[in-house]
Design a protein around this motif. Structure first.
Motif, PDB file in Angstrom:
ATOM      1  N   VAL A  50      27.972 -59.380  65.773  1.00 47.92           N
ATOM      2  CA  VAL A  50      28.269 -58.167  65.432  1.00 47.92           C
ATOM      3  C   VAL A  50      27.281 -57.366  64.615  1.00 47.92           C
ATOM      4  CG1 VAL A  50      30.309 -56.869  64.088  1.00 47.92           C
ATOM      5  CG2 VAL A  50      30.857 -58.838  65.711  1.00 47.92           C
ATOM      6  N   ASP A  51      26.921 -57.802  63.432  1.00 46.82           N
ATOM      7  CA  ASP A  51      25.923 -57.380  62.776  1.00 46.82           C
ATOM      8  C   ASP A  51      24.783 -56.658  63.475  1.00 46.82           C
ATOM      9  OD1 ASP A  51      27.667 -57.714  60.720  1.00 46.82           O
ATOM     10  OD2 ASP A  51      26.727 -59.489  59.683  1.00 46.82           O
ATOM     11  N   MET A  52      24.260 -57.518  64.194  1.00 45.19           N
ATOM     12  CA  MET A  52      23.022 -57.146  65.221  1.00 45.19           C
ATOM     13  C   MET A  52      23.261 -56.241  65.885  1.00 45.19           C
ATOM     14  SD  MET A  52      20.894 -59.324  63.876  1.00 45.19           S
ATOM     15  CE  MET A  52      21.759 -59.289  62.321  1.00 45.19           C
ATOM     16  N   ALA A  53      24.407 -56.081  66.524  1.00 44.44           N
ATOM     17  CA  ALA A  53      24.752 -55.022  67.491  1.00 44.44           C
ATOM     18  C   ALA A  53      25.021 -53.590  66.810  1.00 44.44           C
ATOM     19  CB  ALA A  53      26.183 -55.371  68.462  1.00 44.44           C
ATOM     20  N   VAL A  54      25.736 -53.836  65.639  1.00 41.91           N
ATOM     21  CA  VAL A  54      25.811 -52.597  64.837  1.00 41.91           C
ATOM     22  C   VAL A  54      24.184 -52.045  64.378  1.00 41.91           C
ATOM     23  CG1 VAL A  54      26.596 -51.861  62.686  1.00 41.91           C
ATOM     24  CG2 VAL A  54      28.154 -53.174  64.094  1.00 41.91           C
ATOM     25  N   ALA A  55      23.446 -52.931  63.942  1.00 40.65           N
ATOM     26  CA  ALA A  55      22.167 -52.413  63.574  1.00 40.65           C
ATOM     27  C   ALA A  55      21.129 -52.311  64.594  1.00 40.65           C
ATOM     28  CB  ALA A  55      21.476 -53.653  62.594  1.00 40.65           C
ATOM     29  N   LEU A  56      21.395 -52.565  66.009  1.00 35.22           N
ATOM     30  CA  LEU A  56      20.542 -52.024  66.829  1.00 35.22           C
ATOM     31  C   LEU A  56      20.410 -50.664  67.068  1.00 35.22           C
ATOM     32  CD1 LEU A  56      18.626 -53.899  68.787  1.00 35.22           C
ATOM     33  CD2 LEU A  56      20.795 -53.765  70.455  1.00 35.22           C
ATOM     34  N   PRO A  57      19.161 -50.202  67.260  1.00 37.72           N
ATOM     35  CA  PRO A  57      18.979 -48.780  67.296  1.00 37.72           C
ATOM     36  C   PRO A  57      19.800 -48.300  68.899  1.00 37.72           C
ATOM     37  CG  PRO A  57      16.964 -49.713  66.582  1.00 37.72           C
ATOM     38  CD  PRO A  57      17.784 -50.830  66.938  1.00 37.72           C
ATOM     39  N   GLU A  58      20.357 -47.206  68.796  1.00 36.71           N
ATOM     40  CA  GLU A  58      20.832 -46.567  70.007  1.00 36.71           C
ATOM     41  C   GLU A  58      20.020 -46.868  70.925  1.00 36.71           C
ATOM     42  OE1 GLU A  58      23.606 -45.671  72.747  1.00 36.71           O
ATOM     43  OE2 GLU A  58      24.117 -46.200  70.658  1.00 36.71           O
ATOM     44  N   GLU A  59      18.684 -46.155  70.788  1.00 35.70           N
ATOM     45  CA  GLU A  59      17.862 -45.796  72.053  1.00 35.70           C
ATOM     46  C   GLU A  59      17.253 -47.408  72.611  1.00 35.70           C
ATOM     47  OE1 GLU A  59      15.360 -45.946  67.870  1.00 35.70           O
ATOM     48  OE2 GLU A  59      17.168 -45.039  68.782  1.00 35.70           O
ATOM     49  N   VAL A  60      17.652 -48.279  71.761  1.00 34.95           N
ATOM     50  CA  VAL A  60      17.263 -49.846  72.508  1.00 34.95           C
ATOM     51  C   VAL A  60      18.491 -50.382  73.301  1.00 34.95           C
ATOM     52  CG1 VAL A  60      16.753 -52.102  71.910  1.00 34.95           C
ATOM     53  CG2 VAL A  60      15.607 -50.310  70.577  1.00 34.95           C
ATOM     54  N   SER A  61      19.621 -50.166  72.553  1.00 32.61           N
ATOM     55  CA  SER A  61      20.856 -50.616  73.225  1.00 32.61           C
ATOM     56  C   SER A  61      21.160 -49.567  74.789  1.00 32.61           C
ATOM     57  CB  SER A  61      22.119 -50.625  72.571  1.00 32.61           C
ATOM     58  OG  SER A  61      22.378 -49.298  71.744  1.00 32.61           O
ATOM     59  N   ALA A  62      20.630 -48.399  74.551  1.00 31.49           N
ATOM     60  CA  ALA A  62      20.882 -47.516  75.811  1.00 31.49           C
ATOM     61  C   ALA A  62      20.203 -48.070  77.037  1.00 31.49           C
ATOM     62  CB  ALA A  62      20.592 -46.309  75.272  1.00 31.49           C
ATOM     63  N   GLN A  63      19.074 -48.973  76.830  1.00 34.12           N
ATOM     64  CA  GLN A  63      18.247 -49.319  77.795  1.00 34.12           C
ATOM     65  C   GLN A  63      18.740 -50.467  78.441  1.00 34.12           C
ATOM     66  OE1 GLN A  63      13.950 -49.233  77.316  1.00 34.12           O
ATOM     67  NE2 GLN A  63      14.481 -48.339  74.790  1.00 34.12           N
ATOM     68  N   MET A  64      19.722 -51.091  77.924  1.00 29.13           N
ATOM     69  CA  MET A  64      20.648 -52.283  78.430  1.00 29.13           C
ATOM     70  C   MET A  64      22.076 -51.733  78.549  1.00 29.13           C
ATOM     71  SD  MET A  64      18.653 -55.013  75.927  1.00 29.13           S
ATOM     72  CE  MET A  64      18.773 -54.181  74.447  1.00 29.13           C
ATOM     73  N   PRO A  65      22.299 -51.187  79.526  1.00 28.42           N
ATOM     74  CA  PRO A  65      23.743 -50.613  79.820  1.00 28.42           C
ATOM     75  C   PRO A  65      24.559 -51.673  80.180  1.00 28.42           C
ATOM     76  CG  PRO A  65      22.376 -49.712  81.404  1.00 28.42           C
ATOM     77  CD  PRO A  65      21.581 -50.478  80.614  1.00 28.42           C
ATOM     78  N   LEU A  66      24.198 -52.528  80.843  1.00 27.42           N
ATOM     79  CA  LEU A  66      25.246 -53.879  81.314  1.00 27.42           C
ATOM     80  C   LEU A  66      25.806 -54.671  80.232  1.00 27.42           C
ATOM     81  CD1 LEU A  66      23.227 -54.953  84.520  1.00 27.42           C
ATOM     82  CD2 LEU A  66      25.146 -53.449  84.332  1.00 27.42           C
ATOM     83  N   VAL A  67      25.228 -54.597  78.963  1.00 28.02           N
ATOM     84  CA  VAL A  67      25.493 -55.196  77.760  1.00 28.02           C
ATOM     85  C   VAL A  67      26.618 -54.287  77.111  1.00 28.02           C
ATOM     86  CG1 VAL A  67      25.260 -56.135  75.387  1.00 28.02           C
ATOM     87  CG2 VAL A  67      23.536 -56.586  77.403  1.00 28.02           C
ATOM     88  N   ASN A  68      27.915 -54.626  76.886  1.00 31.18           N
ATOM     89  CA  ASN A  68      28.844 -54.121  76.404  1.00 31.18           C
ATOM     90  C   ASN A  68      28.797 -53.889  74.922  1.00 31.18           C
ATOM     91  OD1 ASN A  68      31.325 -52.829  75.636  1.00 31.18           O
ATOM     92  ND2 ASN A  68      32.711 -54.073  77.056  1.00 31.18           N
ATOM     93  N   TRP A  69      27.932 -53.184  74.635  1.00 25.97           N
ATOM     94  CA  TRP A  69      27.458 -53.073  73.013  1.00 25.97           C
ATOM     95  C   TRP A  69      28.606 -52.489  72.258  1.00 25.97           C
ATOM     96  CZ3 TRP A  69      23.676 -55.895  71.641  1.00 25.97           C
ATOM     97  CH2 TRP A  69      22.352 -55.927  72.482  1.00 25.97           C
TER      98      TRP A  69
END
Length: 121
Positions: A50-69
């Protein structure tokens, strides 16, 4: 934010997911909720995720849309595991979300290795 920061977050996130899968093994729901030690350790790893998902920059998580961030970010509310609804969310996470997320992260690591790289370049 430097790439090494996101790579560290992703590494911690992935490793905690892997640890959860090893810890839970072939436990069923009743066994999981009856196990004080395993449940506490898995909860610790879920908290890291949870903490890593919250801290992960949006521009990084947006590149991995199949992960339900979003589901990972919202899991925090269910971690007390006091109500039946919270237990349902946690069990769904353990049974479905953890393995699916790990699968997708392995795919993204192969396709987008720069996101997972600890290089300073």
């Amino acid at each position: 934010m430097h790439n090494i920061y996101a790579a560290g977050l992703l590494a911690n996130f992935f490793e905690s997911g892997w640890a959860i899968q090893v810890l839970i093994g072939d436990m069923d729901r009743a066994q999981y909720f009856a196990s004080r030690l395993t449940r506490a350790e898995i909860k610790r790893h879920l908290r890291i995720m949870v903490d890593m998902a919250v801290a992960l920059p949006e521009e990084v998580s947006a590149q991995m849309p199949l992960v339900n961030w979003q589901a990972w970010r919202e899991l925090d509310a269910a971690l007390p595991c006091l109500s039946r609804a919270q237990k349902d969310v946690v069990w769904f996470t353990l049974e479905t979300l953890v393995p699916v997320t790990g699968y997708h992260l392995r795919q993204y690591k192969a396709k987008l290795p720069e996101l997972f790289s600890f290089s300073l370049a």
